[in-house]
Motif scaffolding. Sequence first.
Motif, mmCIF file in Angstrom:
data_model
loop_
_atom_site.group_PDB
_atom_site.id
_atom_site.type_symbol
_atom_site.label_atom_id
_atom_site.label_comp_id
_atom_site.label_asym_id
_atom_site.label_seq_id
_atom_site.Cartn_x
_atom_site.Cartn_y
_atom_site.Cartn_z
ATOM 1 N N GLU A 212 31.439 6.152 43.740
ATOM 2 C CA GLU A 212 32.456 6.112 42.572
ATOM 3 C C GLU A 212 31.655 7.075 41.341
ATOM 4 O O GLU A 212 30.505 6.862 41.195
ATOM 5 C CB GLU A 212 32.662 4.642 41.987
ATOM 6 N N CYS A 213 32.298 7.964 40.761
ATOM 7 C CA CYS A 213 31.879 8.881 39.855
ATOM 8 C C CYS A 213 32.783 8.819 38.739
ATOM 9 O O CYS A 213 34.043 8.579 38.889
ATOM 10 C CB CYS A 213 31.832 10.242 40.297
ATOM 11 N N LEU A 214 32.218 8.815 37.441
ATOM 12 C CA LEU A 214 32.956 8.723 36.137
ATOM 13 C C LEU A 214 32.575 10.026 35.380
ATOM 14 O O LEU A 214 31.501 10.421 35.214
ATOM 15 C CB LEU A 214 32.498 7.830 35.380
ATOM 16 N N PHE A 215 33.765 11.005 35.350
ATOM 17 C CA PHE A 215 33.434 12.149 34.742
ATOM 18 C C PHE A 215 33.439 12.250 33.208
ATOM 19 O O PHE A 215 34.685 11.651 32.669
ATOM 20 C CB PHE A 215 34.270 13.123 35.313
ATOM 21 N N VAL A 216 32.760 12.756 32.119
ATOM 22 C CA VAL A 216 32.791 12.913 30.886
ATOM 23 C C VAL A 216 32.778 14.000 30.380
ATOM 24 O O VAL A 216 32.299 14.965 30.996
ATOM 25 C CB VAL A 216 31.700 12.182 30.570
ATOM 26 N N MET B 291 30.628 16.599 33.014
ATOM 27 C CA MET B 291 29.636 16.201 33.524
ATOM 28 C C MET B 291 30.080 14.739 34.180
ATOM 29 O O MET B 291 30.867 14.100 33.760
ATOM 30 C CB MET B 291 28.425 16.019 33.013
ATOM 31 N N GLU B 292 29.200 14.538 35.378
ATOM 32 C CA GLU B 292 29.206 13.192 35.876
ATOM 33 C C GLU B 292 28.514 12.349 34.977
ATOM 34 O O GLU B 292 27.692 12.749 34.192
ATOM 35 C CB GLU B 292 28.922 13.148 37.350
ATOM 36 N N ALA B 293 28.878 10.981 34.914
ATOM 37 C CA ALA B 293 28.172 10.046 34.074
ATOM 38 C C ALA B 293 26.776 9.940 34.147
ATOM 39 O O ALA B 293 25.821 9.828 33.234
ATOM 40 C CB ALA B 293 28.817 8.551 33.846
ATOM 41 N N ARG B 294 26.249 9.847 35.415
ATOM 42 C CA ARG B 294 24.719 9.658 35.593
ATOM 43 C C ARG B 294 23.889 10.953 35.046
ATOM 44 O O ARG B 294 22.791 10.872 34.439
ATOM 45 C CB ARG B 294 24.544 9.500 37.035
ATOM 46 N N GLU B 295 24.655 12.066 35.073
ATOM 47 C CA GLU B 295 24.135 13.441 34.631
ATOM 48 C C GLU B 295 23.850 13.145 33.086
ATOM 49 O O GLU B 295 22.969 13.631 32.569
ATOM 50 C CB GLU B 295 24.944 14.694 35.073
ATOM 51 N N CYS B 296 25.059 12.849 32.546
ATOM 52 C CA CYS B 296 25.187 12.543 30.993
ATOM 53 C C CYS B 296 24.078 11.695 30.503
ATOM 54 O O CYS B 296 23.458 11.861 29.574
ATOM 55 C CB CYS B 296 26.346 11.899 30.603
ATOM 56 N N THR C 290 24.935 7.545 24.976
ATOM 57 C CA THR C 290 24.140 7.330 26.062
ATOM 58 C C THR C 290 23.832 5.865 26.393
ATOM 59 O O THR C 290 24.073 5.629 27.676
ATOM 60 C CB THR C 290 22.991 8.190 25.836
ATOM 61 N N GLU C 291 23.969 4.920 25.379
ATOM 62 C CA GLU C 291 23.539 3.505 25.739
ATOM 63 C C GLU C 291 24.649 3.212 26.469
ATOM 64 O O GLU C 291 24.782 2.447 27.347
ATOM 65 C CB GLU C 291 23.272 2.860 24.441
ATOM 66 N N GLY C 292 25.933 3.400 26.066
ATOM 67 C CA GLY C 292 27.247 2.872 26.670
ATOM 68 C C GLY C 292 27.387 3.229 28.261
ATOM 69 O O GLY C 292 27.738 2.525 29.017
ATOM 70 N N LEU C 293 26.866 4.668 28.093
ATOM 71 C CA LEU C 293 27.145 5.329 29.566
ATOM 72 C C LEU C 293 26.135 4.741 30.521
ATOM 73 O O LEU C 293 26.419 4.581 31.843
ATOM 74 C CB LEU C 293 26.931 6.788 29.446
ATOM 75 N N SER C 294 25.048 4.549 30.130
ATOM 76 C CA SER C 294 23.902 3.910 31.036
ATOM 77 C C SER C 294 24.307 2.484 31.383
ATOM 78 O O SER C 294 24.177 1.990 32.611
ATOM 79 C CB SER C 294 22.674 3.952 30.343
#
Length: 170
Positions: free
Chosen positions: A140-144, A151-156, A117-121
């Motif tokens: 722009e969206c990043l999917f994980v 999920m999208e990175a913001r949701e993660c 989560t730290e890297g994603l944030s």
Amino acid sequence: MSLVLLANTCSHLQNASKARLGLTSIPSTSLHLRLALALQNAGFLSTVVRGGQAPPPPHLLLNHPTPNNEAAEIEPVTQENVASRRLWLGMKYWNSEPVIEKMQMVSKPTRRIWMDTEGLSTLVLGRQSGYVKGLRRPGECLFVTTDKGVMEARECVEKKIGGMLLCRVY
């Protein structure tokens, strides 16, 4: 999980949107279905419908009720036809421009990239984390892929879940 098939799907969706196709199909796998539903939730696709080799009827794509209140005739999945199942995706356009401008893989089949989560944030804030550049473009969206699905990175970051980075779309 085959990232080779996912890379083909990413390039196929990018090419379909550049060719201005209204409807396209990809092979039906569980990863493709989860990614397609995540793309639909993020607003990149209009519809996601499971089907066979032939496109589904238009009323299924438009989410209209069936004509004459009849049940829709969808081909049932059997052992003989499971390999030929397809996901039919409705492409989206805004002001005559494709919504999917570019779709590219982040993890490769030879190098999978996992983030906590730290890297994603850090990525969501627009800064580079490891080998991956941050999200800098509008929309722009990043999917994980996580234990809870794609999920999208913001949701993660909101749910404090890490996972493997799949692709970025803008």
